[in-house]
Write an enzyme that holds these catalytic residues in place. Structure first.
Site, PDB file in Angstrom:
ATOM      1  N   ASN A  16      80.260 112.621  33.497  1.00 39.03           N
ATOM      2  CA  ASN A  16      81.655 112.408  33.098  1.00 39.03           C
ATOM      3  C   ASN A  16      82.591 112.601  34.274  1.00 39.03           C
ATOM      4  O   ASN A  16      82.407 113.502  35.099  1.00 39.03           O
ATOM      5  CB  ASN A  16      82.055 113.256  31.877  1.00 39.03           C
ATOM      6  CG  ASN A  16      81.703 114.714  31.971  1.00 39.03           C
ATOM      7  OD1 ASN A  16      80.751 115.086  32.628  1.00 39.03           O
ATOM      8  ND2 ASN A  16      82.478 115.547  31.304  1.00 39.03           N
ATOM      9  N   GLU A  23      86.495 113.030  34.873  1.00 43.22           N
ATOM     10  CA  GLU A  23      87.771 113.276  34.194  1.00 43.22           C
ATOM     11  C   GLU A  23      88.961 112.988  35.111  1.00 43.22           C
ATOM     12  O   GLU A  23      88.798 112.709  36.304  1.00 43.22           O
ATOM     13  CB  GLU A  23      87.786 114.718  33.674  1.00 43.22           C
ATOM     14  CG  GLU A  23      86.691 114.931  32.641  1.00 43.22           C
ATOM     15  CD  GLU A  23      86.721 116.303  31.992  1.00 43.22           C
ATOM     16  OE1 GLU A  23      87.468 117.190  32.442  1.00 43.22           O
ATOM     17  OE2 GLU A  23      85.972 116.471  31.009  1.00 43.22           O
ATOM     18  N   CYS A  67      83.319 108.791  30.089  1.00 45.98           N
ATOM     19  CA  CYS A  67      82.112 109.524  29.694  1.00 45.98           C
ATOM     20  C   CYS A  67      80.933 109.189  30.612  1.00 45.98           C
ATOM     21  O   CYS A  67      80.857 108.094  31.190  1.00 45.98           O
ATOM     22  CB  CYS A  67      81.703 109.143  28.278  1.00 45.98           C
ATOM     23  SG  CYS A  67      82.851 109.623  27.000  1.00 45.98           S
ATOM     24  N   GLU A  79      77.873 108.420  29.861  1.00 44.60           N
ATOM     25  CA  GLU A  79      77.043 107.282  29.448  1.00 44.60           C
ATOM     26  C   GLU A  79      77.613 105.970  29.967  1.00 44.60           C
ATOM     27  O   GLU A  79      76.901 105.110  30.468  1.00 44.60           O
ATOM     28  CB  GLU A  79      76.954 107.210  27.913  1.00 44.60           C
ATOM     29  CG  GLU A  79      76.281 108.399  27.262  1.00 44.60           C
ATOM     30  CD  GLU A  79      77.268 109.506  26.889  1.00 44.60           C
ATOM     31  OE1 GLU A  79      78.246 109.731  27.646  1.00 44.60           O
ATOM     32  OE2 GLU A  79      77.048 110.148  25.854  1.00 44.60           O
ATOM     33  N   CYS A 110      79.639 109.444  22.158  1.00 48.04           N
ATOM     34  CA  CYS A 110      80.845 109.151  21.389  1.00 48.04           C
ATOM     35  C   CYS A 110      80.827 107.687  20.934  1.00 48.04           C
ATOM     36  O   CYS A 110      80.001 106.885  21.393  1.00 48.04           O
ATOM     37  CB  CYS A 110      82.092 109.434  22.228  1.00 48.04           C
ATOM     38  SG  CYS A 110      82.468 108.148  23.436  1.00 48.04           S
ATOM     39  N   CYS A 135      81.026 104.950  23.671  1.00 42.10           N
ATOM     40  CA  CYS A 135      79.771 104.800  24.429  1.00 42.10           C
ATOM     41  C   CYS A 135      78.715 104.090  23.589  1.00 42.10           C
ATOM     42  O   CYS A 135      77.941 103.275  24.101  1.00 42.10           O
ATOM     43  CB  CYS A 135      79.262 106.167  24.887  1.00 42.10           C
ATOM     44  SG  CYS A 135      80.299 106.877  26.191  1.00 42.10           S
TER      45      CYS A 135
HETATM   46  N1  THU Z   1      81.886 113.114  27.138  1.00 49.04           N
HETATM   47  C1  THU Z   1      80.891 112.357  27.658  1.00 49.04           C
HETATM   48  O1  THU Z   1      80.701 112.296  28.882  1.00 49.04           O
HETATM   49  N2  THU Z   1      80.079 111.689  26.795  1.00 49.04           N
HETATM   50  C2  THU Z   1      80.237 111.671  25.443  1.00 49.04           C
HETATM   51  O2  THU Z   1      79.537 110.936  24.761  1.00 49.04           O
HETATM   52  C3  THU Z   1      81.237 112.529  24.815  1.00 49.04           C
HETATM   53  C4  THU Z   1      82.165 113.238  25.730  1.00 49.04           C
HETATM   54  C5  THU Z   1      82.769 113.821  28.070  1.00 49.04           C
HETATM   55  C6  THU Z   1      84.179 113.287  28.106  1.00 49.04           C
HETATM   56  C7  THU Z   1      84.944 114.487  28.608  1.00 49.04           C
HETATM   57  O3  THU Z   1      84.900 114.492  30.025  1.00 49.04           O
HETATM   58  C8  THU Z   1      84.158 115.673  28.084  1.00 49.04           C
HETATM   59  O4  THU Z   1      82.880 115.175  27.712  1.00 49.04           O
HETATM   60  C9  THU Z   1      84.806 116.361  26.884  1.00 49.04           C
HETATM   61  O5  THU Z   1      85.075 115.450  25.880  1.00 49.04           O
END
Ligand code: THU
Length: 162
Positions: A62, A64, A73, A75, A113, A116
């Site tokens: 991830n 941010e 994310c 994925e 999520c 993704c």
């Molecule tokens: N996140 C992912 O990388 N993959 C997911 O499927 C769900 C959430 C990350 C996004 C964000 O940086 C952190 O997790 C908190 O939501």
């Protein structure tokens, strides 16, 4: 009126060592990717590792941003990197792991999520091949799905626009 019932089958493995060897290797790659996540806001590290038909592995984590929705994310970082750097190469599997900073294991299953799922489903359709998902499920366990479709019934696809 009729009721439509959909079945989804998943496999649960008690520990990393119980997974098939190829899955274990992919999970190890995903764990390395999670360590390199850029997650200064959520402090939640997610790692993904994509396995191609040709054996190559592409990592994602991830990423941010201070403007929160601009982040992405793990994925999708892994899938888009694959699409950009290995166009036309079929995707065989993805392993997904995550942990909150300060801990090394999630306490609950980490499943992708909705955004993704949508993106992964399109790669599955695009290459006409199921993508195996290996997800960390908390307490050292793993859940495996043979296809993204299991996670996204009634998905929106190009066919929906015909
Ligand atoms: N996140 C992912 O990388 N993959 C997911 O499927 C769900 C959430 C990350 C996004 C964000 O940086 C952190 O997790 C908190 O939501």
């Amino acid at each position: 009126m009729r009721t439509i019932t959909l079945d989804s089958t998943f496999e649960e493995y008690e520990s990393l060592e119980k997974l098939p060897e190829a899955d274990q290797l992919l999970v190890e790659e995903a764990k390395k990717a999670a360590d390199d996540a850029y997650a200064p806001y959520s402090h939640f590290h997610v790692g993904a590792a994509v396995l191609l038909d040709n054996g190559k592995v592409i990592r994602g984590n991830n990423q941010e941003n201070a403007a929160y929705p601009s982040g992405l994310c793990a994925e999708r970082v892994a899938f888009f990197a694959t699409g950009a750097q290995h166009p036309g190469e079929k995707i065989k599997a993805i392993a997904i792991t995550a942990y909150p900073e300060g801990k090394k294991l999630p306490s609950v299953p980490v499943s992708p999520c909705g955004d993704c799922r949508q993106v992964m489903a399109e790669y599955e359709q695009r290459y006409g091949q199921n993508i195996r998902l290996i997800m960390e499920a908390g307490q050292g366990k793993y859940i495996v799905s043979e296809s993204v479709k299991n996670l996204l019934p009634f998905l929106f696809s190009a066919d929906s626009m015909l």
